[in-house]
Design a protein around this motif. Structure first.
Motif, PDB file in Angstrom:
ATOM      1  N   GLY A  17       6.522  -2.803  -0.584  1.00  0.00           N
ATOM      2  CA  GLY A  17       5.106  -2.543  -0.868  1.00  0.00           C
ATOM      3  C   GLY A  17       4.485  -3.654  -1.694  1.00  0.00           C
ATOM      4  O   GLY A  17       3.351  -4.071  -1.445  1.00  0.00           O
ATOM      5  N   GLN A  18       5.214  -4.143  -2.701  1.00  0.00           N
ATOM      6  CA  GLN A  18       4.695  -5.221  -3.541  1.00  0.00           C
ATOM      7  C   GLN A  18       4.506  -6.503  -2.749  1.00  0.00           C
ATOM      8  O   GLN A  18       3.532  -7.233  -2.956  1.00  0.00           O
ATOM      9  N   PHE A  20       3.754  -6.626   0.421  1.00  0.00           N
ATOM     10  CA  PHE A  20       2.524  -6.412   1.190  1.00  0.00           C
ATOM     11  C   PHE A  20       1.285  -6.628   0.321  1.00  0.00           C
ATOM     12  O   PHE A  20       0.296  -7.208   0.766  1.00  0.00           O
ATOM     13  N   ILE A  21       1.325  -6.163  -0.921  1.00  0.00           N
ATOM     14  CA  ILE A  21       0.182  -6.344  -1.822  1.00  0.00           C
ATOM     15  C   ILE A  21      -0.042  -7.820  -2.106  1.00  0.00           C
ATOM     16  O   ILE A  21      -1.176  -8.306  -2.084  1.00  0.00           O
ATOM     17  N   THR A  24      -0.482 -10.087   1.715  1.00  0.00           N
ATOM     18  CA  THR A  24      -1.460  -9.724   2.739  1.00  0.00           C
ATOM     19  C   THR A  24      -2.765  -9.323   2.068  1.00  0.00           C
ATOM     20  O   THR A  24      -2.832  -9.199   0.852  1.00  0.00           O
ATOM     21  N   LEU A  26      -4.098  -6.457   2.780  1.00  0.00           N
ATOM     22  CA  LEU A  26      -4.160  -5.011   2.914  1.00  0.00           C
ATOM     23  C   LEU A  26      -4.464  -4.375   1.557  1.00  0.00           C
ATOM     24  O   LEU A  26      -3.945  -4.815   0.530  1.00  0.00           O
ATOM     25  N   THR A  27      -5.276  -3.349   1.575  1.00  0.00           N
ATOM     26  CA  THR A  27      -5.568  -2.631   0.342  1.00  0.00           C
ATOM     27  C   THR A  27      -4.393  -1.701   0.018  1.00  0.00           C
ATOM     28  O   THR A  27      -3.643  -1.307   0.913  1.00  0.00           O
ATOM     29  N   PRO A  28      -4.234  -1.345  -1.251  1.00  0.00           N
ATOM     30  CA  PRO A  28      -3.158  -0.417  -1.601  1.00  0.00           C
ATOM     31  C   PRO A  28      -3.243   0.904  -0.833  1.00  0.00           C
ATOM     32  O   PRO A  28      -2.208   1.470  -0.461  1.00  0.00           O
ATOM     33  N   ARG A  30      -4.248   1.371   2.214  1.00  0.00           N
ATOM     34  CA  ARG A  30      -3.726   1.156   3.573  1.00  0.00           C
ATOM     35  C   ARG A  30      -2.210   1.007   3.561  1.00  0.00           C
ATOM     36  O   ARG A  30      -1.528   1.466   4.475  1.00  0.00           O
ATOM     37  N   ILE A  31      -1.695   0.389   2.518  1.00  0.00           N
ATOM     38  CA  ILE A  31      -0.244   0.253   2.402  1.00  0.00           C
ATOM     39  C   ILE A  31       0.391   1.628   2.199  1.00  0.00           C
ATOM     40  O   ILE A  31       1.399   1.962   2.838  1.00  0.00           O
ATOM     41  N   GLY A  34       0.334   3.449   5.386  1.00  0.00           N
ATOM     42  CA  GLY A  34       1.363   2.867   6.243  1.00  0.00           C
ATOM     43  C   GLY A  34       2.753   3.386   5.900  1.00  0.00           C
ATOM     44  O   GLY A  34       3.581   3.602   6.788  1.00  0.00           O
ATOM     45  N   TYR A  35       3.004   3.614   4.626  1.00  0.00           N
ATOM     46  CA  TYR A  35       4.294   4.171   4.219  1.00  0.00           C
ATOM     47  C   TYR A  35       4.481   5.583   4.768  1.00  0.00           C
ATOM     48  O   TYR A  35       5.571   5.939   5.201  1.00  0.00           O
TER      49      TYR A  35
END
Length: 118
Positions: A17-18, A20-21, A24, A26-28, A30-31, A34-35
């Motif tokens: 997750g980190q 991705f933050i 990318t 992507l907003t938290p 959206r992450i 996604g999880y």
């Protein structure tokens, strides 16, 4: 050994997750969504069960575990009630977690008062 496995599993999920933050746009939110979807997908293809057996609470607590519980609840309810289970199974399986989140959010809102950041 269970504690180490839970720490490693949860840590790996958080590290992903980190990444991705950091890497990318992507907003938290959206992450996190996604999880949940990843948990549903991994449960549907039968991969999340072995991960959860190895990682214990490290796999059950994050949002991937929530998605896995949704998928399990839907599968069980569809087997019992047919297509109506698609709508009711996920909520039935995750009702305890949802109720706890609402209750703890209410308690936090009553204890802490919002204010402007300085």
């Amino acid at each position: 050994m269970q504690y180490l496995n839970a720490f490693l599993c949860g840590g790996i999920l958080c590290a992903i997750g980190q990444i991705f933050i950091d890497k990318t746009k992507l907003t938290p939110a959206r992450i996190l969504t996604g999880y949940v979807v990843a948990g549903v997908f991994l449960e549907a293809i039968g991969v999340y069960g072995p991960i959860a057996n190895w990682g214990g609470a490290g796999a059950a607590v994050p949002l991937t575990g929530f998605g896995s519980n949704l998928a399990k609840g839907v599968a069980k309810a569809v087997g019992e009630r047919g297509w109506l289970g698609v709508m009711t199974g996920g909520l039935t399986a995750t009702a305890g977690g949802i109720a706890a989140a609402v209750l703890f959010s209410l308690m936090a809102a009553l204890v802490f008062r919002p204010g402007e950041k300085r």
